[in-house]
Design an enzyme around this catalytic site. Structure first.
Site, short mmCIF file in Angstrom:
data_model
loop_
_atom_site.label_atom_id
_atom_site.label_comp_id
_atom_site.label_asym_id
_atom_site.label_seq_id
_atom_site.Cartn_x
_atom_site.Cartn_y
_atom_site.Cartn_z
N ASP A 165 0.77 -1.24 0.00
CA ASP A 165 0.00 0.00 0.00
C ASP A 165 0.81 1.30 0.00
OD1 ASP A 165 -1.63 -2.15 0.54
OD2 ASP A 165 -2.52 -1.30 2.34
N GLU A 400 3.61 -9.38 11.32
CA GLU A 400 3.30 -8.97 9.94
C GLU A 400 4.59 -8.56 9.21
OE1 GLU A 400 0.41 -5.86 9.91
OE2 GLU A 400 0.06 -6.00 7.74
C1 DGY Z 1 -5.50 -2.28 4.80
O1 DGY Z 1 -6.62 -2.03 5.22
O2 DGY Z 1 -4.45 -1.95 5.35
C2 DGY Z 1 -5.36 -3.10 3.59
O3 DGY Z 1 -4.06 -3.21 3.17
C3 DGY Z 1 -6.26 -2.65 2.49
O4 DGY Z 1 -6.63 -3.78 1.79
#
Ligand code: DGY
Length: 437
Positions: A165, A400
């Site tokens: 992201d 994570e």
């Molecule tokens: C989040 O909400 O962080 C996800 O990566 C979006 O799919």
């Protein structure tokens, strides 16, 4: 030291996050079913519960849209504190899955690769026959509805589709986006994880702004391709897609299905991938900004994904490894970085050790890189990264992502794909060798 305790712990994380039909990527932070997480989770489950692995895949595909898209998130479960909610997405497109709420965007298409791996190891021809048409439709959608220039390369319209992201490769595209009139919203992601380990506010606002634009256009693929201010051809996404096309082709052959359509995608991408992404001067693969028609000159670990896909020549592979992966100024351990492989080169100004996709070590990235190194015969280097990755997990748990300086854990705890890939690294890698150190 034996990996047996780690294997047991990994299985119990997957069991703990199991809702019966899908597995939460993280028990608090990610309570629904995410697309590429789910593919890797199925791979992990297949080591100890094959029927459950198949249920995982069926559950993901139950969210498939009629046009072929497999969404980034399927909301099987009851309301949660995760944002954005289905109500925020406001999916009213007639193509959407009829019985289940989903997002209106997709994620890297790992599923065909996982189905092939499972079939190679366990021989599940009936299951392959069952899911093959859905996989084919998804790949067709990616190569047509997401093809902006006839290259067969797929475009992404939102950084969430990249799976990475807040990667710094998207920053320049974001500078051209000025969110006006943002809808009201409350972030959920910083409730369970420190804000310093999550995307910055400026990026987050743009994530939401883009969704708002998409819902105004009712998620019509042609409209989004034409109008999304964020439009990129992503090295990671397209490398995963190419590898998945190869795997889809192998599945088609095993079923006696025709492969001409898939061969066509493979042929076009094989030619266009290197022309579009490879920069001979620096020996890196760079993502491409489709709106501005220029390369995005940011050095991130997605440059190594063409090894996973077999898209790099021997010479390109050698340069990626000698000049970048083994360069202590970029990715190799060195300075105050003691762990492999940072998600962004350390000499990028935007590099941050603990923030999401800005720099930490992710198990998934290491897995891609290890698979790629093995594909090209760099087994010793893959083994160094495998040992280091298992050491990180042993030291800090199934997190994570990890701070590459000291190996401390970041983001979600009990993270499912870190557990799933632990099984892969401990039980499958190097022909089932079950010890390390
Ligand atoms: C989040 O909400 O962080 C996800 O990566 C979006 O799919």
């Amino acid at each position: 030291m034996s990996t047996t305790p780690l294997i047991d712990q990994a299985i119990s994380v997957l069991r703990h996050n199991d809702t019966g039909i899908f597995t939460k990527p993280g028990p608090h932070q990610y309570p629904h079913q995410w697309n590429w997480d789910s593919a890797l989770i199925a791979l992990g489950l297949s080591h100890f519960d094959l029927p459950r692995a198949q249920t995982e895949i069926r559950a993901l595909l139950s969210g498939q849209w009629r046009d072929g898209m497999v969404p980034s998130v399927v909301y099987h479960s009851a309301p949660s504190d995760y944002f954005p909610t289905p109500a925020f997405w406001q999916i009213e497109n007639s193509s959407a899955a009829p019985d289940i709420p989903t997002t209106g965007i997709t994620q890297p298409p790992l599923l065909a690769t996982v189905v092939r791996m499972i079939d190679d190891r366990h021989s599940v021809p009936d299951f392959v026959r069952e899911v093959y048409p859905a996989l084919l439709r998804w790949h067709r959608w990616l190569h047509t509805d997401r093809d902006a220039d006839g290259s067969a390369l797929a475009c992404i319209i939102h950084p969430w589709e990249s799976g990475t992201d807040d990667s710094p490769r998207w920053l320049r595209l974001f500078e051209a986006i000025h969110p006006e009139a943002l809808p009201e919203f409350q972030r959920g992601d910083t409730r369970h994880v420190a804000a310093t380990e999550r995307p910055n506010r400026a990026e987050y606002e743009r994530f939401i702004y883009l969704i708002d634009l998409f819902r105004k256009r009712n998620y019509e693929p042609s409209e989004l391709l034409k109008h999304s201010p964020f439009l990129a051809q992503d090295v990671l996404f397209n490398a995963i897609l190419f590898r998945a096309d190869e795997d889809l082709r192998a599945l088609a052959k095993s079923l006696g299905e025709p492969t001409d359509e898939i061969d066509g995608w493979l042929d076009r991408v094989r030619i266009n991938f290197n022309t579009r992404f490879w920069d001979e001067r620096v020996g890196l693969y760079y993502d491409y900004d489709v709106r501005e028609k220029e390369s995005i000159l940011v050095n991130t670990a997605s440059t190594f994904l063409p090894l996973f896909a077999g898209l790099a020549s021997r010479e390109q592979a050698q340069r990626l490894i000698d000049e970048h992966l083994l360069n202590p100024g970029e990715y190799a351990v060195g300075g105050d970085v003691h762990h492999w492989v940072t998600t962004t080169a350390k000499n990028e100004l935007t590099w941050e050790a603990r923030r999401y996709w800005r720099g930490p070590v992710w198990v998934i990235m290491n897995w891609f890189i290890m698979e790629g190194l093995r594909r090209y015969g760099y087994d010793d280097l893959a083994e160094i990264i495998r040992q280091d990755t298992l050491g990180l997990i042993e030291g800090a748990g199934f997190r994570e992502y990890y701070d590459p300086r000291n190996g401390s854990g970041c983001g979600s705890t009990e993270f499912s794909w870190s557990a799933a890939l632990t099984l892969e690294l401990a039980m499958n890698f190097f022909d089932g060798e079950a010890t390390f150190h």
